[in-house]
Design a protein around this motif. Structure first.
Motif, PDB file in Angstrom:
ATOM      1  N   LEU A  71       0.820  -1.197   0.000  1.00 14.35           N
ATOM      2  CA  LEU A  71       0.000   0.000   0.000  1.00 14.35           C
ATOM      3  C   LEU A  71       0.856   1.250   0.000  1.00 14.35           C
ATOM      4  O   LEU A  71       1.547   1.544   0.961  1.00 14.35           O
ATOM      5  CB  LEU A  71      -0.905  -0.016   1.232  1.00 14.35           C
ATOM      6  CG  LEU A  71      -1.835  -1.215   1.311  1.00 14.35           C
ATOM      7  CD1 LEU A  71      -2.572  -1.207   2.623  1.00 14.35           C
ATOM      8  CD2 LEU A  71      -2.799  -1.214   0.157  1.00 14.35           C
ATOM      9  N   ALA A  89      -1.858  -8.428  -4.341  1.00 11.03           N
ATOM     10  CA  ALA A  89      -0.928  -9.488  -3.966  1.00 11.03           C
ATOM     11  C   ALA A  89      -1.156  -9.820  -2.509  1.00 11.03           C
ATOM     12  O   ALA A  89      -1.501  -8.960  -1.716  1.00 11.03           O
ATOM     13  CB  ALA A  89       0.492  -8.985  -4.152  1.00 11.03           C
ATOM     14  N   ARG A  90      -0.988 -11.083  -2.190  1.00 11.94           N
ATOM     15  CA  ARG A  90      -1.053 -11.431  -0.771  1.00 11.94           C
ATOM     16  C   ARG A  90       0.291 -11.085  -0.191  1.00 11.94           C
ATOM     17  O   ARG A  90       1.264 -11.798  -0.363  1.00 11.94           O
ATOM     18  CB  ARG A  90      -1.352 -12.912  -0.624  1.00 11.94           C
ATOM     19  CG  ARG A  90      -2.776 -13.212  -0.995  1.00 11.94           C
ATOM     20  CD  ARG A  90      -3.176 -14.519  -0.444  1.00 11.94           C
ATOM     21  NE  ARG A  90      -2.870 -14.602   0.959  1.00 11.94           N
ATOM     22  CZ  ARG A  90      -2.909 -15.741   1.635  1.00 11.94           C
ATOM     23  NH1 ARG A  90      -3.229 -16.841   1.023  1.00 11.94           N
ATOM     24  NH2 ARG A  90      -2.617 -15.762   2.913  1.00 11.94           N
ATOM     25  N   ALA A  91       0.300  -9.965   0.425  1.00 13.99           N
ATOM     26  CA  ALA A  91       1.585  -9.382   0.736  1.00 13.99           C
ATOM     27  C   ALA A  91       2.149  -9.893   2.033  1.00 13.99           C
ATOM     28  O   ALA A  91       1.482  -9.878   3.041  1.00 13.99           O
ATOM     29  CB  ALA A  91       1.415  -7.895   0.830  1.00 13.99           C
ATOM     30  N   PRO A  92       3.389 -10.320   1.972  1.00  9.94           N
ATOM     31  CA  PRO A  92       4.129 -10.155   3.193  1.00  9.94           C
ATOM     32  C   PRO A  92       4.414  -8.656   3.221  1.00  9.94           C
ATOM     33  O   PRO A  92       4.439  -8.027   2.164  1.00  9.94           O
ATOM     34  CB  PRO A  92       5.409 -10.947   2.986  1.00  9.94           C
ATOM     35  CG  PRO A  92       5.351 -11.507   1.635  1.00  9.94           C
ATOM     36  CD  PRO A  92       4.189 -10.909   0.927  1.00  9.94           C
ATOM     37  N   ILE A  93       4.623  -8.156   4.309  1.00 13.53           N
ATOM     38  CA  ILE A  93       5.053  -6.778   4.476  1.00 13.53           C
ATOM     39  C   ILE A  93       4.068  -5.783   3.906  1.00 13.53           C
ATOM     40  O   ILE A  93       4.410  -4.901   3.178  1.00 13.53           O
ATOM     41  CB  ILE A  93       6.420  -6.529   3.820  1.00 13.53           C
ATOM     42  CG1 ILE A  93       7.306  -7.721   3.979  1.00 13.53           C
ATOM     43  CG2 ILE A  93       7.105  -5.335   4.434  1.00 13.53           C
ATOM     44  CD1 ILE A  93       8.464  -7.700   3.068  1.00 13.53           C
ATOM     45  N   HIS A  95      -0.046  -5.571   4.885  1.00 12.41           N
ATOM     46  CA  HIS A  95      -1.141  -5.454   5.829  1.00 12.41           C
ATOM     47  C   HIS A  95      -1.432  -6.850   6.337  1.00 12.41           C
ATOM     48  O   HIS A  95      -1.884  -7.707   5.588  1.00 12.41           O
ATOM     49  CB  HIS A  95      -2.346  -4.883   5.094  1.00 12.41           C
ATOM     50  CG  HIS A  95      -3.427  -4.445   6.013  1.00 12.41           C
ATOM     51  ND1 HIS A  95      -4.028  -5.288   6.909  1.00 12.41           N
ATOM     52  CD2 HIS A  95      -4.016  -3.232   6.187  1.00 12.41           C
ATOM     53  CE1 HIS A  95      -4.951  -4.612   7.578  1.00 12.41           C
ATOM     54  NE2 HIS A  95      -4.953  -3.374   7.161  1.00 12.41           N
ATOM     55  N   PHE A  96      -1.163  -7.066   7.595  1.00  9.40           N
ATOM     56  CA  PHE A  96      -1.326  -8.416   8.123  1.00  9.40           C
ATOM     57  C   PHE A  96      -2.773  -8.867   8.009  1.00  9.40           C
ATOM     58  O   PHE A  96      -3.055  -9.994   7.673  1.00  9.40           O
ATOM     59  CB  PHE A  96      -0.866  -8.464   9.585  1.00  9.40           C
ATOM     60  CG  PHE A  96      -1.015  -9.828  10.185  1.00  9.40           C
ATOM     61  CD1 PHE A  96      -0.214 -10.869   9.748  1.00  9.40           C
ATOM     62  CD2 PHE A  96      -1.960 -10.086  11.151  1.00  9.40           C
ATOM     63  CE1 PHE A  96      -0.352 -12.147  10.275  1.00  9.40           C
ATOM     64  CE2 PHE A  96      -2.105 -11.350  11.691  1.00  9.40           C
ATOM     65  CZ  PHE A  96      -1.298 -12.378  11.254  1.00  9.40           C
ATOM     66  N   HIS A  97      -3.702  -7.944   8.295  1.00  7.65           N
ATOM     67  CA  HIS A  97      -5.112  -8.311   8.169  1.00  7.65           C
ATOM     68  C   HIS A  97      -5.449  -8.291   6.698  1.00  7.65           C
ATOM     69  O   HIS A  97      -5.730  -7.250   6.134  1.00  7.65           O
ATOM     70  CB  HIS A  97      -5.988  -7.324   8.928  1.00  7.65           C
ATOM     71  CG  HIS A  97      -5.689  -7.317  10.385  1.00  7.65           C
ATOM     72  ND1 HIS A  97      -6.010  -8.372  11.202  1.00  7.65           N
ATOM     73  CD2 HIS A  97      -5.060  -6.422  11.160  1.00  7.65           C
ATOM     74  CE1 HIS A  97      -5.615  -8.104  12.428  1.00  7.65           C
ATOM     75  NE2 HIS A  97      -5.018  -6.934  12.431  1.00  7.65           N
ATOM     76  N   ARG A  98      -5.366  -9.421   6.121  1.00  8.37           N
ATOM     77  CA  ARG A  98      -5.467  -9.532   4.675  1.00  8.37           C
ATOM     78  C   ARG A  98      -6.754  -8.888   4.155  1.00  8.37           C
ATOM     79  O   ARG A  98      -7.827  -9.097   4.685  1.00  8.37           O
ATOM     80  CB  ARG A  98      -5.454 -11.003   4.301  1.00  8.37           C
ATOM     81  CG  ARG A  98      -5.516 -11.202   2.834  1.00  8.37           C
ATOM     82  CD  ARG A  98      -5.570 -12.663   2.551  1.00  8.37           C
ATOM     83  NE  ARG A  98      -5.826 -12.835   1.146  1.00  8.37           N
ATOM     84  CZ  ARG A  98      -6.143 -13.976   0.619  1.00  8.37           C
ATOM     85  NH1 ARG A  98      -6.226 -15.035   1.367  1.00  8.37           N
ATOM     86  NH2 ARG A  98      -6.357 -14.068  -0.661  1.00  8.37           N
ATOM     87  N   LEU A  99      -6.592  -8.112   3.111  1.00  6.73           N
ATOM     88  CA  LEU A  99      -7.755  -7.431   2.543  1.00  6.73           C
ATOM     89  C   LEU A  99      -8.024  -7.972   1.160  1.00  6.73           C
ATOM     90  O   LEU A  99      -7.130  -8.075   0.338  1.00  6.73           O
ATOM     91  CB  LEU A  99      -7.467  -5.939   2.439  1.00  6.73           C
ATOM     92  CG  LEU A  99      -7.223  -5.267   3.771  1.00  6.73           C
ATOM     93  CD1 LEU A  99      -6.611  -3.899   3.553  1.00  6.73           C
ATOM     94  CD2 LEU A  99      -8.489  -5.164   4.552  1.00  6.73           C
ATOM     95  N   GLU A 100      -9.247  -8.300   0.935  1.00  2.90           N
ATOM     96  CA  GLU A 100      -9.611  -8.765  -0.403  1.00  2.90           C
ATOM     97  C   GLU A 100      -9.726  -7.573  -1.339  1.00  2.90           C
ATOM     98  O   GLU A 100      -9.407  -7.651  -2.507  1.00  2.90           O
ATOM     99  CB  GLU A 100     -10.955  -9.497  -0.358  1.00  2.90           C
ATOM    100  CG  GLU A 100     -10.938 -10.759   0.465  1.00  2.90           C
ATOM    101  CD  GLU A 100     -10.031 -11.796  -0.122  1.00  2.90           C
ATOM    102  OE1 GLU A 100      -9.956 -11.897  -1.342  1.00  2.90           O
ATOM    103  OE2 GLU A 100      -9.382 -12.505   0.658  1.00  2.90           O
ATOM    104  N   ARG A 101     -10.271  -6.498  -0.809  1.00  2.00           N
ATOM    105  CA  ARG A 101     -10.474  -5.325  -1.644  1.00  2.00           C
ATOM    106  C   ARG A 101      -9.969  -4.109  -0.876  1.00  2.00           C
ATOM    107  O   ARG A 101      -9.671  -4.181   0.300  1.00  2.00           O
ATOM    108  CB  ARG A 101     -11.952  -5.161  -1.973  1.00  2.00           C
ATOM    109  CG  ARG A 101     -12.455  -6.255  -2.856  1.00  2.00           C
ATOM    110  CD  ARG A 101     -13.939  -6.158  -3.079  1.00  2.00           C
ATOM    111  NE  ARG A 101     -14.679  -6.367  -1.861  1.00  2.00           N
ATOM    112  CZ  ARG A 101     -15.466  -5.440  -1.332  1.00  2.00           C
ATOM    113  NH1 ARG A 101     -15.596  -4.276  -1.903  1.00  2.00           N
ATOM    114  NH2 ARG A 101     -16.125  -5.683  -0.228  1.00  2.00           N
ATOM    115  N   TRP A 102      -9.921  -2.988  -1.601  1.00  2.00           N
ATOM    116  CA  TRP A 102      -9.388  -1.838  -0.909  1.00  2.00           C
ATOM    117  C   TRP A 102     -10.296  -0.649  -1.026  1.00  2.00           C
ATOM    118  O   TRP A 102     -11.475  -0.768  -1.243  1.00  2.00           O
ATOM    119  CB  TRP A 102      -7.959  -1.559  -1.389  1.00  2.00           C
ATOM    120  CG  TRP A 102      -7.136  -1.043  -0.284  1.00  2.00           C
ATOM    121  CD1 TRP A 102      -6.784  -1.717   0.847  1.00  2.00           C
ATOM    122  CD2 TRP A 102      -6.657   0.262  -0.150  1.00  2.00           C
ATOM    123  NE1 TRP A 102      -6.098  -0.903   1.683  1.00  2.00           N
ATOM    124  CE2 TRP A 102      -5.992   0.322   1.099  1.00  2.00           C
ATOM    125  CE3 TRP A 102      -6.695   1.385  -0.942  1.00  2.00           C
ATOM    126  CZ2 TRP A 102      -5.388   1.474   1.558  1.00  2.00           C
ATOM    127  CZ3 TRP A 102      -6.087   2.530  -0.487  1.00  2.00           C
ATOM    128  CH2 TRP A 102      -5.442   2.573   0.752  1.00  2.00           C
TER     129      TRP A 102
END
Lengths: 359, 614
Positions: A71, A89-93, A95-102
């Motif tokens: 982000l 992307a399923r990010a490391p580094i 947002h730990f609380h994974r977001l499907e959308r923004w």
């Protein structure tokens, strides 16, 4: 004379045939040259690839190394915002609380699309920036900064800027609120209304999987069947969980239909003039004043909307259920926020420790 | 306490909980604000975004392992119970938290054991610290190492449809009602989550590649580019194309019944990739259970440039072969096109063209100039169909990293479907090849019976048989197109180029067929041959296929589709007849032979001659 004309014509004919032949040959040669170049290029590309594949290890494709879901402010300005219009992307580094959308962008908001303010316009200088930004998904900037008449507030579609009655989700909640038994009286009509409104709500929510799942259930169910009735009950349970500002619409002051869209169009023109005048600070200042002339010096207080007193927004008229309207107009959190904006802080121990108290 | 005022407001909590949008699991009411996706701001640096939003469906539908936990189980209560919240301390994943649901006794839980496992693994604390530094400190001071690989797993991306997901929960609720209450939704997801990977293989490659494809990390730890070499192997290519079955990083580097946190370096005897263990890893129940132990020598990280082994040698040989076969063919095609560009023709061109047209008007001449019988044309179209199918289903796998490959494979129904289609197209090609062999054998036997000549002589006289004179013809043709010879050499029914093409298809079919079968039956083959042979088979297969594609896609297509004499397409494989221009250019000897038989012989004395073999 006739002979001369005849020989002239026949000479012309021969000439034309020769030209035609020459032209045909010319075209064939040019075509052959084209094919030659094409074959040479294809051969070169193929051999180059071959040699490279043996002597150089093909690197990992960029798409596997770029974390487009990270982000950053620049990502908000991309045409395809990761996680909203593009896959995040399923990010490391990130947002730990994974977001499907923004963040729900508003392509019609001139304040942010003109290149002046970020889609998250409230910065650290504000006392509660994130809390203020939270409202940006369903409130036009002028709702707080413009100081208009609350009687003139209406819903504006974020996709095309037109005035709409109220978001489909809110209309649907009010529709199903009447209960299963009431809906069964005109099952076919209820079914059609639910499917239509739910389709709109699903689209506005960015294809929320839970809502999309219920929509599918309705689309594959006969009206008034036991499955249909259960689907309505499920819908009634699910819908309130989605009242979180993702309606595909915003509240804005709009004196007459189309007024908001026109004001945004004007704003974009003014902003263009402002940007064009970058070499002339005086004119720039003038444009800046013109653009911001109608705005309040201090944004409206939270309680100007969230109050039980006179002048508050008529939430029910705007499509909210009576319960939700009551809640929004008496939101005590708003008065807390207002005081935080004035520099105060609050500690609410019970709020966070209730779970621990069970031990 | 840094707050100016401390206001315990019990009512506020009630109010927040009454907001109706928070789940019962969200005991602290955090989601009342944090469920909004817009709860974010741009950081002081003006670049990064601080996003405080939390997906409420994660809690509302129990979609993840942390869905039963309170926010303050991870976040420091004293920091987040202040409005506005204080700057928060990074979350320590090893902190003890409390699990519980619906009035049951809470259970203390911690990821401390995982941290301990990780500490003893190849990704120990020091490794993670150094990696984080090299990566530019994406983890802030105090943040748990876990975050370098993990986000919060959520399972909404499961391939199941929503209704399917809900169905098992409905069944659980039959018994788990008021009498035996359980959070069935959470329990379902808890089990479901562990019965399938939290990330796709491609995502795992992304995560591992973040460090393992980083040049500085490779240098610092003396590592090869494991992600790149993996993606060069069959498994990697299949994963790139979206395969869920092909082995990903974790499938090999984590032994069965182990977990990723105890991963060891491949030199460690405990490691699943240690030479002594790797056979068991390959032959695990979920991968190649019927394979032989020697399958483990197959290259999973295929790095030709640095391997310098037999694989590299074979690749070099193929580059040489391609250079010495495709190279001259390409040059010849280009030089032939150049003849047209500069307008150069054989001195006898016009005469031969005249003869060709005369013959074409003569019924017997037309019959004798038919270069391909219907039978041969059918074989050609069968070959065309198989070749096209093989290219469409095979090359996306070779070029798996190209965007078009994934598109094409999706169009074909996924990598498994493409692979299946490829195999059956290969089988069809081999059947066609076998049929062609039978066709030749029958012809040879018939000729033997008819003429009584020796078998050797009959085979030698087969029209497609490459003879020393063909090499001479090629040399003369080369001299002609290089402007070193005035007269173009004249060829019979089949030009030497066509014979060499036929030869290429002949031995290419055998090589591709054999290597394809080996790869198809890899588990069976590995019981008898080392896995390394399978790697070599793959290399031979891929290089030979590429050579075939170059020849057919560039040289052959240029001759039969694009060349000015035949554009837009040569009718030879439709009618069996070759266009006059091409006949004159490439088959002068055939023309002269038929001219001799048809135009210069009295009508009654024509020798009845069958066409070439068939």
């Amino acid at each position: 004379m006739a002979n001369r004309i005849f020989s002239l014509i026949s000479g012309l004919g021969r000439f034309m045939r020769a030209v035609g032949r020459g032209l045909r040959l010319g075209i064939v040669r040019i075509y052959a040259l084209g094919v030659l170049l094409l074959v040479a290029w294809a051969g070169y590309v193929a051999v180059a690839y071959l040699v490279r594949s043996v002597f150089i290890l093909e690197p990992v494709p960029r798409r596997l190394l770029e974390w487009e879901g990270t982000l950053d402010a620049a990502a908000l300005r991309k045409p395809n915002i990761p996680g909203q219009t593009a896959v995040a992307a399923r990010a490391p580094i990130s947002h730990f609380h994974r977001l499907e959308r923004w963040f729900q962008s508003d392509p019609g908001n001139g304040c942010t699309t003109a290149g002046c303010h970020e889609p998250l316009p409230h910065t650290r200088q504000a006392k509660v920036p994130a809390f203020a930004n939270l409202h940006a998904t369903f409130l036009a900037c002028t709702m707080c900064h413009g100081g208009g008449d609350h009687d003139m507030v209406s819903w504006i579609s974020t996709s095309d800027g037109r005035d709409i009655e109220s978001p489909a989700l809110l209309r649907l909640i009010r529709f199903v609120e009447r209960g299963v038994e009431e809906l069964r009286k005109d099952a076919a009509g209820s079914h059609a209304t639910i499917v239509s409104l739910l389709s709109e709500a699903v689209a506005a929510s960015g294809n929320d999987p839970a809502l999309a799942g219920i929509l599918l259930e309705f689309q594959t169910t006969e009206a008034n069947s036991p499955v249909w009735r259960r689907a309505i009950e499920r819908l009634m349970r699910e819908l309130p969980l989605h009242v979180r500002g993702e309606y595909g619409a915003k509240l804005a002051h709009s004196a007459k239909p189309g007024a908001y869209r026109d004001s945004m169009r004007l704003l974009l023109e003014q902003a263009r003039d402002y940007h064009d005048a970058h070499a002339d600070p005086a004119r720039r200042k003038q444009f800046h004043t013109e653009i911001h002339g109608g705005l309040l010096k201090e944004p409206a207080a939270c309680i100007s909307c969230h109050t039980a007193g006179p002048g508050r927004l008529d939430y029910e008229k705007l499509g909210y259920t009576a319960r939700r309207a009551r809640l929004l107009s008496n939101l005590q959190l708003a008065s807390l926020m207002q005081r935080i904006r004035q520099g105060e802080k609050f500690f609410i121990p019970q709020l966070m420790e209730r779970g621990d108290a069970k031990k | 306490m840094t707050s100016k005022h401390t206001i315990p407001i019990f009512g506020l909590l009630c109010l927040l909980c009454a907001a109706g949008t928070a789940s019962a699991i969200d005991q602290e009411g955090c989601l009342n604000c944090h469920q909004y996706r817009g709860l974010a701001r741009i950081d002081e640096d003006g670049k990064s975004v601080r996003n405080f939003s939390v997906d409420p469906t994660y809690y509302n539908r129990g979609l993840g392992p942390h869905a039963r936990m309170k926010c303050t189980d991870c976040h420091v209560a004293a920091e987040v119970s202040v409005f506005p919240h204080q700057k928060t301390t990074p979350v320590d994943c090893a902190r003890t938290c409390h699990l519980g649901e619906g009035g049951q006794r809470e259970v203390r839980f911690s990821h401390q054991n995982v941290r301990q496992m990780l500490g003893e693994s190849v990704h120990g604390a020091e490794t993670m610290r150094r990696s984080n530094e090299i990566l530019g400190r994406p983890l802030r001071e105090g943040q748990a190492d876990c975050l370098l690989c993990h986000d919060e797993p959520s399972f909404t991306n499961s391939p199941m449809k929503w209704a399917q997901e809900e169905a098992p929960v409905g069944r659980c609720n039959v018994c788990h009602n008021e009498e035996l209450p359980r959070n069935t939704q959470f329990s379902f997801w808890h089990v479901h989550a562990r019965s399938m990977p939290a990330r796709s293989n491609q995502e795992v490659v992304k995560v591992c590649g973040m460090c393992h494809s980083n040049r500085e990390i490779q240098r610092a730890f003396g590592l090869p580019d494991a992600a790149a070499s993996y993606l060069s192997s069959f498994h990697g290519k299949a994963v790139l194309l979206g395969s869920k079955e092909a082995a990903g990083c974790i499938d090999c580097h984590v032994a069965p019944l182990q977990n990723v946190h105890v991963m060891k370096a491949h030199k460690d005897p405990e490691s699943s990739t240690h030479p002594a263990q790797v056979a068991d890893t390959c032959r695990s129940a979920t991968c190649h259970p019927t394979a032989g132990a020697r399958i483990s020598t197959a290259a999973i990280h295929l790095n030709l440039p640095t391997s310098r082994g037999i694989e590299f040698l074979i690749a070099c040989v193929f580059v040489f072969l391609i250079a010495t076969t495709f190279g001259p063919s390409l040059m010849l095609t280009l030089l032939k096109l150049l003849q047209i560009v500069v307008g150069r023709t054989d001195p006898q061109h016009e005469h031969h063209l005249h003869v060709a047209r005369q013959l074409m008007e003569h019924p017997e001449g037309r019959r004798k100039l038919e270069r391909f019988t219907p039978h041969q044309r059918v074989q050609h179209w069968l070959l065309f169909a198989c070749f096209t199918a093989l290219c469409l289903t095979g090359f996306p796998i070779k070029f798996a990293d190209r965007p078009w490959a994934a598109w094409l494979v999706n169009l074909l129904g996924g990598v498994s479907a493409a692979r299946l289609a490829h195999r059956w197209a290969g089988v069809t090609l081999l059947l066609g090849f076998t049929y062609h062999m039978i066709y030749i054998v029958i012809h040879v036997i018939r000729e033997k019976r008819r003429t009584g000549r020796s078998l050797f002589r009959i085979v030698w006289d087969l029209p497609m048989f490459v003879r020393p004179s063909d090499a001479m013809d090629m040399l003369n043709l080369t001299l002609y197109v290089l402007f070193l010879r005035k007269k173009r050499p004249e060829f019979g029914r089949f030009s030497p180029e066509e014979k060499f093409e036929y030869l290429g298809v002949f031995w290419g079919s055998i090589l591709l067929g054999l290597t394809g079968i080996l790869m198809w039956a890899n588990a069976w083959a590995s019981r008898y041959i080392p896995g390394r042979i399978l790697t070599i088979a793959m290399l031979l297969h891929t290089f030979e296929a590429f050579l075939a594609l170059l020849h057919v896609g560039i040289v052959h297509m240029a001759s039969v589709l694009l060349a000015p004499g035949v554009f837009p397409i040569s009718p030879a494989m439709f009618t069996g007849r070759t266009p006059d221009e091409e006949l004159v250019e490439a088959h002068g000897a055939l023309l002269a032979e038929v001219e001799e038989q048809v135009l210069r012989q009295p009508e009654g004395s024509l020798i009845s001659e069958g066409t070439h073999h068939g």
